[in-house]
Design a protein around this motif. Structure first.
Motif, PDB file in Angstrom:
ATOM      1  N   THR A  11       0.876  -1.166  -0.012  1.00 57.45           N
ATOM      2  CA  THR A  11       0.238  -0.410  -0.141  1.00 57.45           C
ATOM      3  C   THR A  11       0.966   1.004  -0.181  1.00 57.45           C
ATOM      4  N   GLY A  12      -0.090   2.413   0.132  1.00 58.26           N
ATOM      5  CA  GLY A  12       1.011   3.967  -0.097  1.00 58.26           C
ATOM      6  C   GLY A  12       1.559   4.174  -1.232  1.00 58.26           C
ATOM      7  N   SER A  13       1.134   3.371  -2.828  1.00 61.81           N
ATOM      8  CA  SER A  13       1.506   3.929  -4.128  1.00 61.81           C
ATOM      9  C   SER A  13       0.436   3.701  -5.151  1.00 61.81           C
ATOM     10  N   SER A  14       0.558   4.095  -5.998  1.00 59.89           N
ATOM     11  CA  SER A  14      -0.055   3.647  -7.043  1.00 59.89           C
ATOM     12  C   SER A  14       0.501   3.860  -8.357  1.00 59.89           C
ATOM     13  N   ILE A  15      -0.310   3.137  -9.222  1.00 63.01           N
ATOM     14  CA  ILE A  15      -0.086   2.893 -11.286  1.00 63.01           C
ATOM     15  C   ILE A  15      -1.192   3.195 -12.240  1.00 63.01           C
ATOM     16  N   LEU A  16      -0.769   4.528 -12.508  1.00 63.39           N
ATOM     17  CA  LEU A  16      -2.694   5.178 -13.423  1.00 63.39           C
ATOM     18  C   LEU A  16      -2.497   3.950 -14.341  1.00 63.39           C
ATOM     19  N   PRO A  17      -3.319   3.316 -14.983  1.00 64.44           N
ATOM     20  CA  PRO A  17      -3.432   2.774 -15.884  1.00 64.44           C
ATOM     21  C   PRO A  17      -3.101   2.711 -17.194  1.00 64.44           C
ATOM     22  N   GLU A  18      -2.663   3.888 -17.554  1.00 67.22           N
ATOM     23  CA  GLU A  18      -2.290   4.051 -18.920  1.00 67.22           C
ATOM     24  C   GLU A  18      -0.536   3.489 -18.963  1.00 67.22           C
ATOM     25  N   TYR A  19       0.042   3.346 -17.189  1.00 68.35           N
ATOM     26  CA  TYR A  19       1.326   3.958 -17.339  1.00 68.35           C
ATOM     27  C   TYR A  19       1.462   2.270 -16.756  1.00 68.35           C
ATOM     28  N   PHE A  34       7.248  -2.396 -16.913  1.00 69.88           N
ATOM     29  CA  PHE A  34       8.116  -3.389 -16.929  1.00 69.88           C
ATOM     30  C   PHE A  34       9.334  -2.881 -18.188  1.00 69.88           C
ATOM     31  N   GLN A  35       9.165  -2.230 -19.316  1.00 72.86           N
ATOM     32  CA  GLN A  35      10.541  -1.270 -19.985  1.00 72.86           C
ATOM     33  C   GLN A  35      11.476  -1.144 -19.510  1.00 72.86           C
ATOM     34  N   ARG A  64       9.966   5.876 -15.909  1.00 75.98           N
ATOM     35  CA  ARG A  64      10.289   6.072 -15.067  1.00 75.98           C
ATOM     36  C   ARG A  64       9.695   6.851 -14.866  1.00 75.98           C
ATOM     37  N   PHE A  65       8.250   6.638 -14.132  1.00 79.61           N
ATOM     38  CA  PHE A  65       7.333   7.466 -13.785  1.00 79.61           C
ATOM     39  C   PHE A  65       7.212   8.117 -13.138  1.00 79.61           C
ATOM     40  N   HIS A  66       7.590   7.893 -11.633  1.00 83.32           N
ATOM     41  CA  HIS A  66       7.713   9.384 -10.523  1.00 83.32           C
ATOM     42  C   HIS A  66       9.523   9.612 -10.739  1.00 83.32           C
ATOM     43  N   ARG A  67       9.883  10.753 -10.948  1.00 81.42           N
ATOM     44  CA  ARG A  67      10.576  11.941 -12.194  1.00 81.42           C
ATOM     45  C   ARG A  67      10.901  12.345 -10.169  1.00 81.42           C
ATOM     46  N   HIS A  68      10.164  12.392  -9.658  1.00 84.83           N
ATOM     47  CA  HIS A  68      10.898  12.998  -7.688  1.00 84.83           C
ATOM     48  C   HIS A  68      11.537  12.249  -7.303  1.00 84.83           C
ATOM     49  N   GLU A  71      -1.029  -4.706 -11.158  1.00 79.42           N
ATOM     50  CA  GLU A  71      -2.042  -4.557 -10.457  1.00 79.42           C
ATOM     51  C   GLU A  71      -2.436  -3.428  -9.595  1.00 79.42           C
ATOM     52  N   SER A  72      -3.161  -2.471  -9.640  1.00 83.17           N
ATOM     53  CA  SER A  72      -3.081  -1.463  -9.392  1.00 83.17           C
ATOM     54  C   SER A  72      -4.379  -0.796  -8.447  1.00 83.17           C
TER      55      SER A  72
END
Length: 628
Positions: free
Chosen positions: A559-567, A572-573, A577-581, A606-607
Motif C-alpha cells: 500500500t502507499g503507492s499506485s500506478i495509473l492504468p495507462e502506465y 517493465f520496459q 520511470r513515472f516518478h521523477r521526484h 495490478e494497481s
C-alpha cells in the motif's frame, strides 16, 4: 549356408525361443507378477483416496482461516464503530452461507474468552435446515477441552480435535454423531487472546463424501493415531473407545503395529495367504492434515481372486497364440528370404562403404521398387546432412564471435563511461570544498548537483551491466524455499522496515524449482521498489501466493503507492520511470522481468486505489488465460 536359409532358420528359431520363453516366464512368474500388479493397483487407489482426503482436510483449514480473518470477527475482537448486533447479524449470514455450501459442516460458532467462553454467534444444521441460535440458546464453553486447547495456540495456528462421538451434558449423544472440531484462536490488535472461531464437522457425512462405503471386494478403513477404528465395514467396531470397548487395527492385523509406531508413509500386507496373490491385500497409509499435529491412518483391503482366474485363462490363450505365431513366423521367414535377401545385401554393403567415407558407392538406384527409393533417399540424405552440418558449423562460429564481440563491447563501454563519470564526481567534490562559504552557496549547490547526476549515471551503468548479464550464471534449477528466501531478503532491509514501521506479512509460499540467485534478485528488487515508491510510513507489504504447482501465482503487494492504468503496460520496459521526484534508474523492474523470463514465466502489475500488486508466475500455464 545361404543367407536365405540362415534367415529361415534364425527367424523360426527366434519365434520358437521367444514363444517358449514368454510362456515359461508367464507360467513360472505369474503369481509374483499378479501380486505386484495387485499391490500397485491397491496402492494407487489408496494414494488417490488419501489425496482427496488430505485436500478435504486442507479445505477445512482454509475455511477456518477464512472465518478467522473476517472483518466482523476482527470487529468483535478489536472493537468496532458498528454495534455488536450488526456485527453478529453479518457474521451469522456468512456462517449460514458456509453451512449451506458445505453439507458436512454441522455447526459454526464464534466464542469469546469473556464470561467463561460465552458463545457470541452460533449457526447449527438442524436436519435439512440451517438455523441461527438466539441469545437465550447460546452457552458457555470455556470449560471444554477444545476451547482451552485452542486458547493455547499462537496466532495463525489451527487446532484439530480428536474425532469422537458428540456429547451433551457429559454423555454420548444417541443416535451417535461422530464429530471433528477445527478451530483457530482470535487475537485482538494488542496481541491478546480474545476468543476462538470453530467449525463442527459431521464426520459421518464427511466420511460418506470423501471415503466412500465398503462394497464388493473393496473395504475402507480409517483409524486415529492410536489405531482405533473411525471407519470400518462393521459399524459395531467404530468409536469403541467412546463406548467402553476398544477395537484397533493393530489388534486385528498385527503386521501394522510396527508401521503405526513408525514414521513411514504407507505399508501393504498380504493377509491369509502368506504373501500369495490369491489372498487378501491390505494397504494402510498415513494421513496428516496440513497445519495440524493430528495423524490418521487410511486403508483399503481388496481381494483379487477373479483377476487371478482371468489371468490363468489368458495364459492358456497366450500359449496357444504363441504356437500359431511360431508356425506363421517360419512360413513368413521363407517368403521374406526369397524377396529381400539379395537387395538387402547390396544396401548393407553400400551403407558400410558410405560409413567409411567412400563416395564411389554402388547403390541400386535403378530399381523401381522400395529398395530403389531407399537407395536414392539414402544418397540424398547423406548429402543433405553434409550441407546442413557445414551450415550449422558456420552459423555457430559466427554466433560465438558475435557473442564475444557483444560481451567485449559491453565491458569496454561500461568501463569507458565509468572513468569520466568518476573523474567528474571527484572534480565536483574538489569544487565543493574550494568554493564553500556563503558567497559560494550557488556554486556549491551546482557542485552537489553534478555529484548527484554523476552518481546516478554510475548507478545506471551498474544496473545496465546487471541487466545485460542477468541469467549468465544460472545453469541448473534447484528446489528453492521461497519463504526462507524472502526472510533472507527482509533481513537485508530490516533497519529500513523498522524505521518506516512497515507491516510485513508472508502467505504460505511454496518450494519451487528455480535459480536461487535470480529469485533472490527478483524479491530484493520488488522489496526495494515498494520501499522507494510508498509515499507514507506504516504501509503494508505482503508476499502473496495463490494456487500451487505450475498454477501458483506469486506476488508482492504494498500500500502507499499506485500506478495509473495507462502506465501499467510499459512498467517493465527498461529505463521506464513515472516518478521523477524519486531517485532511481528505471531498470529495477526490467531486471525482475528478465528473472521471470529466465524461469519461462510471466509478470504483470495490478494497481487499485492506494495499492500496487506485482504478480508473477514462474512457469506459464499452457492454454490458459493470465490470472487477474
Amino acid at each position: 549356408m545361404k543367407i536365405a536359409t540362415k534367415i529361415r532358420i534364425l527367424a523360426s528359431a527366434l519365434a520358437l525361443v521367444t514363444a517358449l520363453t514368454v510362456g515359461w516366464v508367464m507360467y513360472a512368474g505369474y503369481r509374483g507378477s499378479i501380486a505386484s500388479l495387485e499391490r500397485e493397483v491397491l496402492q494407487q487407489r489408496v494414494e488417490a483416496d488419501v489425496f482427496r482426503l488430505e485436500e478435504a482436510f486442507n479445505e477445512i483449514s482454509h475455511d477456518i482461516r477464512f472465518l478467522e480473518g473476517l472483518p466482523e470477527v476482527r470487529g468483535f475482537a478489536n472493537g468496532s464503530s458498528r454495534s455488536r448486533r450488526e456485527l453478529g447479524d453479518d457474521l451469522a449470514g456468512t456462517f449460514v452461507q458456509l453451512l449451506k455450501a458445505k453439507p458436512h459442516y454441522a455447526q459454526v460458532r464464534l466464542i469469546g474468552a469473556a464470561n467463561d467462553g460465552a458463545e457470541l454467534v452460533r449457526v447449527d444444521r438442524a436436519g435439512e435446515e440451517v438455523v441461527r441460535r438466539g441469545e437465550q440458546e447460546l452457552q458457555r464453553k470455556g470449560h471444554r477441552n477444545y476451547f482451552q486447547e485452542t486458547s493455547g495456540k499462537l496466532r495463525g495456528e489451527i487446532y484439530y480435535s480428536e474425532i469422537d462421538l458428540n456429547r451433551e451434558k457429559g454423555k454420548v449423544e444417541f443416535p451417535k454423531r461422530p464429530t471433528l472440531r477445527v478451530a483457530m484462536p482470535v487475537y485482538d490488535q494488542g496481541e491478546a487472546f480474545w476468543g476462538i472461531v470453530i467449525i463442527n464437522l459431521d464426520f459421518q457425512g464427511f466420511a460418506r463424501e470423501f471415503i466412500g462405503t465398503s462394497r464388493e471386494r473393496f473395504a475402507h478403513y480409517l483409524c486415529n493415531s492410536s489405531g482405533d477404528y473411525l471407519v470400518h465395514p462393521d459399524e459395531g467396531k467404530v468409536f469403541g473407545f467412546d463406548l467402553g470397548e476398544r477395537f484397533r487395527i493393530q489388534d486385528d492385523y498385527p503386521g501394522f503395529a510396527d508401521f503405526i509406531a513408525s514414521g513411514d508413509d504407507g505399508m501393504t500386507l498380504a493377509i491369509e495367504s502368506g504373501g500369495q496373490s490369491d489372498g487378501l491385500w491390505f494397504h494402510l497409509q498415513r494421513v496428516k492434515p496440513r497445519g495440524s499435529e493430528k495423524t490418521y491412518f487410511y486403508g483399503v483391503s481388496a481381494r483379487f481372486d477373479e483377476v487371478v482366474s482371468a489371468f490363468k485363462s489368458t495364459l492358456f490363450r497366450t500359449a496357444l497364440i504363441g504356437m500359431l505365431l511360431c508356425v506363421f513366423a517360419f512360413l513368413g521367414a521363407v517368403g521374406l528370404s526369397l524377396l529381400i535377401t539379395k537387395p538387402i545385401e547390396r544396401v548393407a554393403l553400400a551403407a558400410r562403404r558410405l560409413g567409411e567415407g567412400q563416395d564411389d558407392v554402388d547403390l541400386p538406384y535403378q530399381r523401381k521398387d522400395e529398395i530403389g527409393v531407399l537407395a536414392s533417399s539414402f544418397k540424398d540424405m547423406r548429402q543433405s546432412i553434409r550441407d546442413q552440418e557445414c551450415a550449422i558449423l558456420d552459423a555457430n562460429d559466427k554466433l560465438t564471435q558475435a557473442n564475444l564481440d557483444l560481451k567485449h563491447f559491453s565491458h569496454i563501454s561500461s568501463h569507458e563511461l565509468r572513468e569520466p563519470l568518476t573523474r567528474i564526481a571527484g572534480l565536483a567534490s574538489l569544487l565543493e570544498r574550494e568554493v564553500g562559504g556563503e558567497s559560494g552557496a550557488a556554486a556549491n549547490g551546482l557542485a552537489k548537483s553534478v555529484k548527484r547526476e554523476a552518481a546516478s549515471a554510475l548507478q545506471q551503468i551498474t544496473d545496465f551491466r546487471v541487466f545485460s548479464h542477468l541469467g549468465a550464471g544460472a545453469s541448473v534449477r534447484e528446489p528453492v524455499d521461497l519463504a526462507a528466501l524472502v526472510r533472507e531478503v527482509l533481513n537485508e532491509f530490516q533497519s529500513k522496515l523498522e524505521e518506516r514501521k512497515v507491516l510485513v506479512a508472508l502467505e504460505d509460499l511454496p518450494v519451487v524449482e528455480g535459480y536461487r540467485n535470480l529469485l533472490r534478485v527478483l524479491y530484493r528488487n520488488l522489496v526495494e521498489n515498494a520501499l522507494k515508491y510508498s509515499e507514507r510510513d506504516a504501509f503494508s507489504l505482503r508476499f502473496t501466493c495463490v494456487g500451487s504447482g505450475r498454477d501458483a501465482v506469486l506476488g508482492v503487494f504494498n500500500t502507499g503507492s499506485s500506478i495509473l492504468p495507462e502506465y501499467q503496460g510499459s512498467l517493465f520496459q527498461i529505463f521506464t520511470r513515472f516518478h521523477r521526484h524519486v531517485e532511481g534508474t528505471g531498470i529495477g523492474l526490467s531486471i525482475c522481468k528478465r528473472v521471470v523470463e529466465c524461469h519461462s514465466g510471466e509478470i504483470w502489475v495490478e494497481s487499485k486505489g492506494d495499492s500496487v500488486h506485482i504478480k508473477f508466475r514462474l512457469e506459464e500455464k499452457e492454454n490458459d488465460d493470465t490470472e487477474n
